[in-house]
Design an enzyme around this catalytic site. Sequence first.
Site, mmCIF file in Angstrom:
data_model
loop_
_atom_site.group_PDB
_atom_site.id
_atom_site.type_symbol
_atom_site.label_atom_id
_atom_site.label_comp_id
_atom_site.label_asym_id
_atom_site.label_seq_id
_atom_site.Cartn_x
_atom_site.Cartn_y
_atom_site.Cartn_z
ATOM 1 N N ASP A 24 0.863 -1.191 0.000
ATOM 2 C CA ASP A 24 0.000 0.000 0.000
ATOM 3 C C ASP A 24 0.893 1.232 0.000
ATOM 4 O O ASP A 24 1.493 1.568 1.029
ATOM 5 C CB ASP A 24 -0.874 0.050 1.262
ATOM 6 C CG ASP A 24 -1.860 -1.099 1.353
ATOM 7 O OD1 ASP A 24 -2.830 -1.095 0.596
ATOM 8 O OD2 ASP A 24 -1.644 -2.003 2.189
ATOM 9 N N ARG A 32 3.393 2.782 3.080
ATOM 10 C CA ARG A 32 4.168 1.827 3.883
ATOM 11 C C ARG A 32 5.666 2.079 3.806
ATOM 12 O O ARG A 32 6.409 1.594 4.651
ATOM 13 C CB ARG A 32 3.862 0.400 3.433
ATOM 14 C CG ARG A 32 2.392 0.043 3.402
ATOM 15 C CD ARG A 32 1.688 0.301 4.719
ATOM 16 N NE ARG A 32 0.286 -0.111 4.671
ATOM 17 C CZ ARG A 32 -0.649 0.273 5.529
ATOM 18 N NH1 ARG A 32 -0.317 1.104 6.511
ATOM 19 N NH2 ARG A 32 -1.882 -0.152 5.407
ATOM 20 N N ARG A 90 -8.208 9.972 2.611
ATOM 21 C CA ARG A 90 -7.613 9.128 1.569
ATOM 22 C C ARG A 90 -8.325 9.251 0.219
ATOM 23 O O ARG A 90 -7.928 8.572 -0.733
ATOM 24 C CB ARG A 90 -7.633 7.665 2.030
ATOM 25 C CG ARG A 90 -6.797 7.418 3.278
ATOM 26 C CD ARG A 90 -7.056 6.063 3.880
ATOM 27 N NE ARG A 90 -6.661 4.958 3.019
ATOM 28 C CZ ARG A 90 -6.934 3.685 3.296
ATOM 29 N NH1 ARG A 90 -7.604 3.365 4.398
ATOM 30 N NH2 ARG A 90 -6.542 2.733 2.460
ATOM 31 N N LYS A 120 -9.564 0.412 -5.154
ATOM 32 C CA LYS A 120 -10.182 -0.064 -3.914
ATOM 33 C C LYS A 120 -11.066 1.026 -3.299
ATOM 34 O O LYS A 120 -10.908 2.204 -3.635
ATOM 35 C CB LYS A 120 -9.096 -0.512 -2.924
ATOM 36 C CG LYS A 120 -8.100 0.586 -2.508
ATOM 37 C CD LYS A 120 -6.972 -0.024 -1.697
ATOM 38 C CE LYS A 120 -6.044 1.030 -1.123
ATOM 39 N NZ LYS A 120 -4.884 0.457 -0.424
ATOM 40 N N HIS A 121 -12.070 0.642 -2.486
ATOM 41 C CA HIS A 121 -12.413 -0.668 -1.927
ATOM 42 C C HIS A 121 -13.820 -1.026 -2.413
ATOM 43 O O HIS A 121 -14.785 -0.463 -1.891
ATOM 44 C CB HIS A 121 -12.401 -0.661 -0.414
ATOM 45 C CG HIS A 121 -11.120 -0.146 0.198
ATOM 46 N ND1 HIS A 121 -10.794 1.193 0.283
ATOM 47 C CD2 HIS A 121 -10.063 -0.816 0.753
ATOM 48 C CE1 HIS A 121 -9.627 1.335 0.885
ATOM 49 N NE2 HIS A 121 -9.142 0.138 1.182
ATOM 50 N N HIS A 133 -10.984 -2.283 10.032
ATOM 51 C CA HIS A 133 -9.871 -2.924 10.732
ATOM 52 C C HIS A 133 -10.338 -3.435 12.097
ATOM 53 O O HIS A 133 -9.759 -4.382 12.636
ATOM 54 C CB HIS A 133 -8.722 -1.938 10.946
ATOM 55 C CG HIS A 133 -7.971 -1.620 9.698
ATOM 56 N ND1 HIS A 133 -8.390 -0.645 8.826
ATOM 57 C CD2 HIS A 133 -6.839 -2.161 9.167
ATOM 58 C CE1 HIS A 133 -7.534 -0.585 7.806
ATOM 59 N NE2 HIS A 133 -6.595 -1.476 7.989
ATOM 60 N N ASP A 205 -9.453 -7.491 0.832
ATOM 61 C CA ASP A 205 -8.659 -6.770 1.828
ATOM 62 C C ASP A 205 -8.141 -7.827 2.812
ATOM 63 O O ASP A 205 -8.461 -9.018 2.698
ATOM 64 C CB ASP A 205 -9.518 -5.703 2.505
ATOM 65 C CG ASP A 205 -8.709 -4.491 2.970
ATOM 66 O OD1 ASP A 205 -7.484 -4.635 3.168
ATOM 67 O OD2 ASP A 205 -9.294 -3.406 3.145
#
Length: 282
Positions: A24, A32, A90, A120-121, A133, A205
Amino acid sequence: AALCRAAQDCARAAGQPPLIVSIDQEGGTVARLGPPFTVFPGNPSIRTPEQVDGFAEVSARELLSAGINMNLAPVVDVAPVGFDSIMRGRMFAPDPEQVGRLGAAVIAGLQSRGVMAAAKHFPGIGRTTLDSHLELPVFDQDPASLETFDLVPFRSAIAAGVAAVMLSHILYPSLDPEWPASLSRPVVAGLLRGRMGYDGVVVTDDLEMGAITAHYGFAESVRQVQRAEVDLALICHTAALVEEARDRMARRIAASEKARRRHALSLERILRLKREYLGREG
């Protein structure tokens, strides 16, 4: 870079096709790789073709230099102005058409430089407020509302030839009252592949996110991945679960003709992507 090279060397020595190595690297809150990689402010700051191209050019060059060939980006979720979206930091913009244009441009910019992109998503989490999450968000909108708002950027991504589409861990009762999108045959085989005509790679995911682990057993989730015509299951933290998923999938493929047919189709989609971007089928 050394790790990625070693992994590819291992695959080559075993007579296997090249590996898809993904990360990502959206920019902004989800990147990341920090310094010395270039730090971008993220989708909300992107407005012009020049900004898109700058992000795509630098990101592709840096990812490839590290041996990474797929960017799990762009986010093409969308939410109206003023909506307190979980994705507010985002997303490109509040307009679905603009998100579609910018997302398609990022896809073209990455893929023309040899890095696979993943929109995504699916089918859209912009109009949700809970974090998958941790929890299982429920997005109870009628299909017509999804069609005219949330799905618009994904249609643009598909038209741009996006290499992969990532599914959300959101429950959409109007599409499937039982399973979240990442495990849903009506969402994947029915909507994405059937109605929208997408024949590329579909990826979940992370199956270790709370939306899945707190509500669905791991074994049943792996079974649903196969039933739904998903090609790649992300299991991002626990090596033992990767092995368990592999073994469960292999047993099901060996025992079921229907599973073998679905597996063959997934395998061809994945190999087609590897031939296009990685060159050697093995």
